[in-house]
Design a protein around this motif. Structure first.
Motif, PDB file in Angstrom:
ATOM      1  N   GLY A   1       0.819  -1.209   0.000  1.00 47.52           N
ATOM      2  CA  GLY A   1       0.000   0.000   0.000  1.00 47.52           C
ATOM      3  C   GLY A   1       0.852   1.257   0.000  1.00 47.52           C
ATOM      4  N   SER A   2       1.954   1.234   0.740  1.00 48.89           N
ATOM      5  CA  SER A   2       2.843   2.405   0.790  1.00 48.89           C
ATOM      6  C   SER A   2       3.454   2.682  -0.577  1.00 48.89           C
ATOM      7  CB  SER A   2       3.963   2.170   1.807  1.00 48.89           C
ATOM      8  OG  SER A   2       3.426   1.978   3.077  1.00 48.89           O
ATOM      9  N   MET A   3       3.935   1.611  -1.223  1.00 47.98           N
ATOM     10  CA  MET A   3       4.525   1.801  -2.558  1.00 47.98           C
ATOM     11  C   MET A   3       3.489   2.371  -3.517  1.00 47.98           C
ATOM     12  SD  MET A   3       7.054  -1.403  -3.335  1.00 47.98           S
ATOM     13  CE  MET A   3       6.322  -2.735  -2.431  1.00 47.98           C
ATOM     14  N   THR A   4       2.268   1.833  -3.434  1.00 45.49           N
ATOM     15  CA  THR A   4       1.211   2.294  -4.348  1.00 45.49           C
ATOM     16  C   THR A   4       0.871   3.758  -4.096  1.00 45.49           C
ATOM     17  OG1 THR A   4       0.319   0.059  -4.296  1.00 45.49           O
ATOM     18  CG2 THR A   4      -1.113   1.766  -5.180  1.00 45.49           C
ATOM     19  N   LEU A   5       0.744   4.128  -2.824  1.00 46.82           N
ATOM     20  CA  LEU A   5       0.401   5.514  -2.499  1.00 46.82           C
ATOM     21  C   LEU A   5       1.518   6.461  -2.924  1.00 46.82           C
ATOM     22  CD1 LEU A   5      -1.235   5.038   1.018  1.00 46.82           C
ATOM     23  CD2 LEU A   5      -2.353   5.969  -1.009  1.00 46.82           C
ATOM     24  N   GLU A   6       2.754   6.072  -2.648  1.00 39.49           N
ATOM     25  CA  GLU A   6       3.876   6.955  -2.981  1.00 39.49           C
ATOM     26  C   GLU A   6       4.046   7.129  -4.482  1.00 39.49           C
ATOM     27  OE1 GLU A   6       6.660   6.066   0.950  1.00 39.49           O
ATOM     28  OE2 GLU A   6       7.149   5.132  -0.961  1.00 39.49           O
ATOM     29  N   ASP A   7       3.721   6.076  -5.230  1.00 35.72           N
ATOM     30  CA  ASP A   7       3.891   6.154  -6.684  1.00 35.72           C
ATOM     31  C   ASP A   7       2.645   6.654  -7.406  1.00 35.72           C
ATOM     32  OD1 ASP A   7       6.292   5.066  -6.087  1.00 35.72           O
ATOM     33  OD2 ASP A   7       5.908   3.077  -6.928  1.00 35.72           O
ATOM     34  N   SER A   8       1.602   6.962  -6.635  1.00 35.15           N
ATOM     35  CA  SER A   8       0.311   7.259  -7.287  1.00 35.15           C
ATOM     36  C   SER A   8       0.277   8.613  -7.966  1.00 35.15           C
ATOM     37  CB  SER A   8      -0.817   7.179  -6.245  1.00 35.15           C
ATOM     38  OG  SER A   8      -0.644   8.190  -5.275  1.00 35.15           O
ATOM     39  N   GLY A   9       1.213   9.485  -7.641  1.00 32.93           N
ATOM     40  CA  GLY A   9       1.224  10.803  -8.259  1.00 32.93           C
ATOM     41  C   GLY A   9      -0.010  11.628  -7.898  1.00 32.93           C
ATOM     42  N   GLY A  10      -0.506  11.446  -6.704  1.00 31.57           N
ATOM     43  CA  GLY A  10      -1.664  12.227  -6.256  1.00 31.57           C
ATOM     44  C   GLY A  10      -2.990  11.741  -6.795  1.00 31.57           C
ATOM     45  N   ARG A  11      -3.001  10.563  -7.389  1.00 33.31           N
ATOM     46  CA  ARG A  11      -4.266  10.014  -7.925  1.00 33.31           C
ATOM     47  C   ARG A  11      -4.709   8.810  -7.095  1.00 33.31           C
ATOM     48  NH1 ARG A  11      -3.291   7.735 -12.701  1.00 33.31           N
ATOM     49  NH2 ARG A  11      -1.059   7.829 -12.345  1.00 33.31           N
ATOM     50  N   ALA A  12      -6.031   8.610  -7.065  1.00 34.24           N
ATOM     51  CA  ALA A  12      -6.586   7.499  -6.284  1.00 34.24           C
ATOM     52  C   ALA A  12      -6.727   6.220  -7.113  1.00 34.24           C
ATOM     53  CB  ALA A  12      -7.938   7.894  -5.711  1.00 34.24           C
ATOM     54  N   GLY A  13      -6.653   6.360  -8.433  1.00 34.17           N
ATOM     55  CA  GLY A  13      -6.854   5.208  -9.320  1.00 34.17           C
ATOM     56  C   GLY A  13      -5.967   4.019  -9.008  1.00 34.17           C
ATOM     57  N   PRO A  14      -4.631   4.223  -8.900  1.00 36.46           N
ATOM     58  CA  PRO A  14      -3.752   3.085  -8.608  1.00 36.46           C
ATOM     59  C   PRO A  14      -4.089   2.396  -7.291  1.00 36.46           C
ATOM     60  CG  PRO A  14      -2.477   4.976  -9.355  1.00 36.46           C
ATOM     61  CD  PRO A  14      -3.876   5.456  -9.172  1.00 36.46           C
ATOM     62  N   LEU A  15      -4.553   3.181  -6.320  1.00 32.46           N
ATOM     63  CA  LEU A  15      -4.899   2.603  -5.020  1.00 32.46           C
ATOM     64  C   LEU A  15      -6.042   1.595  -5.153  1.00 32.46           C
ATOM     65  CD1 LEU A  15      -4.177   2.817  -2.043  1.00 32.46           C
ATOM     66  CD2 LEU A  15      -5.854   4.648  -1.831  1.00 32.46           C
ATOM     67  N   GLY A  16      -7.054   1.958  -5.943  1.00 32.68           N
ATOM     68  CA  GLY A  16      -8.170   1.035  -6.173  1.00 32.68           C
ATOM     69  C   GLY A  16      -7.714  -0.239  -6.863  1.00 32.68           C
ATOM     70  N   VAL A  17      -6.806  -0.071  -7.827  1.00 31.71           N
ATOM     71  CA  VAL A  17      -6.286  -1.245  -8.546  1.00 31.71           C
ATOM     72  C   VAL A  17      -5.535  -2.167  -7.589  1.00 31.71           C
ATOM     73  CG1 VAL A  17      -4.640  -1.973 -10.333  1.00 31.71           C
ATOM     74  CG2 VAL A  17      -6.149  -0.023 -10.740  1.00 31.71           C
ATOM     75  N   PHE A  18      -4.790  -1.587  -6.627  1.00 37.58           N
ATOM     76  CA  PHE A  18      -4.015  -2.408  -5.694  1.00 37.58           C
ATOM     77  C   PHE A  18      -4.906  -3.132  -4.691  1.00 37.58           C
ATOM     78  CE2 PHE A  18      -1.977  -2.686  -1.472  1.00 37.58           C
ATOM     79  CZ  PHE A  18      -1.042  -3.666  -1.763  1.00 37.58           C
ATOM     80  N   VAL A  19      -5.881  -2.406  -4.112  1.00 39.64           N
ATOM     81  CA  VAL A  19      -6.645  -3.027  -3.016  1.00 39.64           C
ATOM     82  C   VAL A  19      -7.673  -4.051  -3.502  1.00 39.64           C
ATOM     83  CG1 VAL A  19      -6.343  -1.098  -1.424  1.00 39.64           C
ATOM     84  CG2 VAL A  19      -8.343  -1.142  -2.917  1.00 39.64           C
ATOM     85  N   ALA A  20      -8.165  -3.879  -4.728  1.00 39.50           N
ATOM     86  CA  ALA A  20      -9.299  -4.700  -5.176  1.00 39.50           C
ATOM     87  C   ALA A  20      -9.031  -6.212  -5.247  1.00 39.50           C
ATOM     88  CB  ALA A  20      -9.796  -4.187  -6.527  1.00 39.50           C
ATOM     89  N   PRO A  21      -7.875  -6.670  -5.751  1.00 39.59           N
ATOM     90  CA  PRO A  21      -7.712  -8.128  -5.921  1.00 39.59           C
ATOM     91  C   PRO A  21      -7.742  -8.926  -4.626  1.00 39.59           C
ATOM     92  CG  PRO A  21      -6.066  -6.935  -7.187  1.00 39.59           C
ATOM     93  CD  PRO A  21      -6.722  -5.948  -6.296  1.00 39.59           C
ATOM     94  N   GLY A  22      -7.546  -8.256  -3.496  1.00 44.08           N
ATOM     95  CA  GLY A  22      -7.559  -8.964  -2.218  1.00 44.08           C
ATOM     96  C   GLY A  22      -8.881  -9.681  -1.977  1.00 44.08           C
ATOM     97  N   ALA A  23      -9.980  -9.054  -2.391  1.00 46.61           N
ATOM     98  CA  ALA A  23     -11.304  -9.665  -2.165  1.00 46.61           C
ATOM     99  C   ALA A  23     -11.422 -10.989  -2.909  1.00 46.61           C
ATOM    100  CB  ALA A  23     -12.390  -8.699  -2.624  1.00 46.61           C
ATOM    101  N   ILE A  24     -10.928 -11.008  -4.153  1.00 47.28           N
ATOM    102  CA  ILE A  24     -10.981 -12.257  -4.927  1.00 47.28           C
ATOM    103  C   ILE A  24     -10.083 -13.311  -4.290  1.00 47.28           C
ATOM    104  CG2 ILE A  24     -10.573 -13.291  -7.203  1.00 47.28           C
ATOM    105  CD1 ILE A  24     -11.118 -10.603  -8.447  1.00 47.28           C
ATOM    106  N   GLY A  25      -8.915 -12.872  -3.817  1.00 46.55           N
ATOM    107  CA  GLY A  25      -7.996 -13.798  -3.172  1.00 46.55           C
ATOM    108  C   GLY A  25      -8.620 -14.459  -1.949  1.00 46.55           C
ATOM    109  N   VAL A  26      -9.265 -13.658  -1.110  1.00 53.73           N
ATOM    110  CA  VAL A  26      -9.876 -14.215   0.107  1.00 53.73           C
ATOM    111  C   VAL A  26     -10.949 -15.238  -0.255  1.00 53.73           C
ATOM    112  CG1 VAL A  26     -11.327 -13.655   2.091  1.00 53.73           C
ATOM    113  CG2 VAL A  26      -9.367 -12.212   1.553  1.00 53.73           C
ATOM    114  N   THR A  27     -11.810 -14.887  -1.210  1.00 52.56           N
ATOM    115  CA  THR A  27     -12.901 -15.796  -1.576  1.00 52.56           C
ATOM    116  C   THR A  27     -12.362 -17.105  -2.168  1.00 52.56           C
ATOM    117  OG1 THR A  27     -14.303 -13.912  -2.003  1.00 52.56           O
ATOM    118  CG2 THR A  27     -15.027 -16.000  -2.922  1.00 52.56           C
ATOM    119  N   LEU A  28     -11.411 -16.997  -3.103  1.00 51.12           N
ATOM    120  CA  LEU A  28     -10.868 -18.219  -3.712  1.00 51.12           C
ATOM    121  C   LEU A  28     -10.108 -19.061  -2.682  1.00 51.12           C
ATOM    122  CD1 LEU A  28      -9.623 -17.089  -7.254  1.00 51.12           C
ATOM    123  CD2 LEU A  28     -11.675 -18.378  -6.649  1.00 51.12           C
ATOM    124  N   GLY A  29      -9.398 -18.387  -1.789  1.00 48.07           N
ATOM    125  CA  GLY A  29      -8.667 -19.113  -0.753  1.00 48.07           C
ATOM    126  C   GLY A  29      -9.592 -19.863   0.187  1.00 48.07           C
TER     127      GLY A  29
END
Lengths: 341, 106
Positions: free
Chosen positions: A99-127
């Motif tokens: 999350g830190s890498m994503t926030l620091e590299d986001s260039g002030g945009r929220a888009g990358p943050l959404g891309v990073f956090v979203a796959p976790g939900a699929i991972g939990v369900t499949l796991g």
């Protein structure tokens, strides 16, 4: 490139953690206490890990070690408690580092943050649904651990220190946003989806969560945090409070609800741009007490609706107030030479 | 001074005798908890028995009210409290660090 790798790694970490808990740990016997221990390690420690990460600033190495730790927790023949310690700590460290890498590299945009956090939900369900697939995820996680280090060291020094400046008095927005995360978890825990009976329906619901989180960042970039909250939260509140018995309203409600997740996280980061690890960890830490509080409140019918609506109302007010306060704080900062904002 | 002490002791003795459930007000001994928890399991739930109500002052000290409290307090509530305390402490640390170094990250 690093964002895509971190997103895949996020999926792998959450999938391996769920696969460990619902695979080897569950097979060993009584799991209730171990699940509580796992969630406490994975969530409640993230704010502390975030504080440490902001001082050490070796996010690439931390993420890499966390991936290996989680893979080891799944694959090694360890006692259940040790497995939980491995995957719980690994989960906490990876989320903060990635999350830190994503926030620091986001260039002030929220888009990358959404891309990073979203796959976790699929991972939990499949796991949870297919714990044996962990044997596929584990070697891929180790490969991702090897790739993350060189990619993270290539990041520009500017992004590693965050280009944004801290606003003068962020305390109240930070507290309100943290409370909003916790209160939203309370409201979310009260709701149940009686139609979610099989594997496919669970996956469909998870896809709605993934789509909401991914879209949330881009919607925030397009409309701004305040308008994003106004568009999504009332719709989510009504659909979830009154439509959770049916599939389509539930899916639309979950999509709308998860739109706000990256918005809240991004606002927290804007309130403390000098502490991306703490911003990410604080939001995650607030989730677990909120979820437990929701589990301890046995409400049904109108009482559950009122609690859900109240929690969402608090969320929208927190976002609106914080957005305005943070914007005012940023505007009040004196212009700086070589500013990168 | 002696007079005052004797008056106090008399008041305490009278209160001890008057209060109906004085034994239950004494400091709680954790070793008694298990005994008290086991009591409801042994008592047959007969409908003719007098059911303690909320307005009955003695009912609050009955084992029936001890059992759910003892079961409800455990792990989730402790974890909830720990989670909140950890967040509060982390916020405090962050605030202190930020005050010491306000220009950090600029």
């Amino acid at each position: 490139m690093l964002l895509i790798l971190n997103s895949i790694a996020h999926f792998l970490v959450d999938a391996l953690c769920a696969a460990t808990v619902f695979g080897p740990v569950r097979a060993a016997g009584d799991t209730a206490l171990l699940i509580l221990l796992y969630n406490t390690l994975a969530f409640s420690t993230q704010c502390l890990v975030g504080l440490a990460a902001d001082r050490i600033r070796r996010h690439g190495w931390a993420a890499s070690c966390a991936l290996v730790l989680v893979a080891a927790g799944f694959a090694l023949p360890l006692p259940p408690v040790w497995r939980i310690l491995f995957v719980g700590c690994g989960n906490s460290v990876f989320h903060v580092a990635g999350g830190s890498m994503t926030l620091e590299d986001s260039g002030g945009r929220a888009g990358p943050l959404g891309v990073f956090v979203a796959p976790g939900a699929i991972g939990v369900t499949l796991g949870m649904l297919f714990p044996d697939w962990g044997w596929i995820y584990a070697p891929i996680a180790v490969l991702a651990a090897v790739l993350i280090v060189p990619l993270s060291t290539r990041r520009s020094p500017q992004s590693q220190t965050s280009g944004q400046r801290a606003i003068p008095s962020p305390m109240l927005p930070v507290i309100l946003l943290t409370l909003a995360v916790a209160v939203r978890a309370v409201g979310g825990s009260v709701v149940s989806f009686p139609w979610k009976t099989g594997v496919w329906l669970s996956l469909v619901l998870t896809l709605a969560v993934w789509a909401g989180k991914t879209a949330g960042g881009f919607v925030c970039d397009r409309l701004g945090p305040a308008k994003s909250a106004i568009v999504s939260i009332p719709a989510a509140a009504l659909l979830i409070a009154f439509g959770s018995a049916w599939i389509l309203p539930s899916l639309a409600g979950q999509f709308a609800l998860n739109l706000t997740m990256p918005v809240t996280l991004w606002l927290l980061y804007r309130a403390m741009p000098d502490a991306p690890g703490f911003a990410f960890g604080l939001a995650a830490s607030a989730l677990w007490p909120g979820t437990i509080a929701g589990m301890l409140i046995p409400l049904t019918g109108p009482a559950a609706w009122i609690l859900t609506l109240a929690s969402f109302l608090f969320g929208i007010l927190a976002i609106l107030y914080s957005s305005k306060t943070i914007q005012r704080g940023e505007d009040s900062l004196p212009p700086e030479k070589e500013s990168t904002i | 001074m002696k007079k005052l002490l004797s008056v106090l002791l008399s008041v305490l003795c009278v209160a001890w005798m008057i209060l109906p459930a004085s034994a239950d007000i004494l400091p709680f001994d954790p070793s008694e908890l298990e005994n008290e928890i086991e009591v409801p399991e042994e008592i047959p739930a007969e409908p003719d028995e007098e059911v303690p109500t909320a307005v009955d002052p003695e009912a609050e000290d009955q084992p029936l009210t001890v059992e759910p409290t003892a079961e409800r307090i455990p792990v989730p509530v402790v974890i909830l409290c720990v989670g909140v305390v950890v967040i509060a402490l982390a916020l405090l640390v962050w605030l202190i660090v930020r005050r010491r170094n306000p220009k950090k990250g600029a």
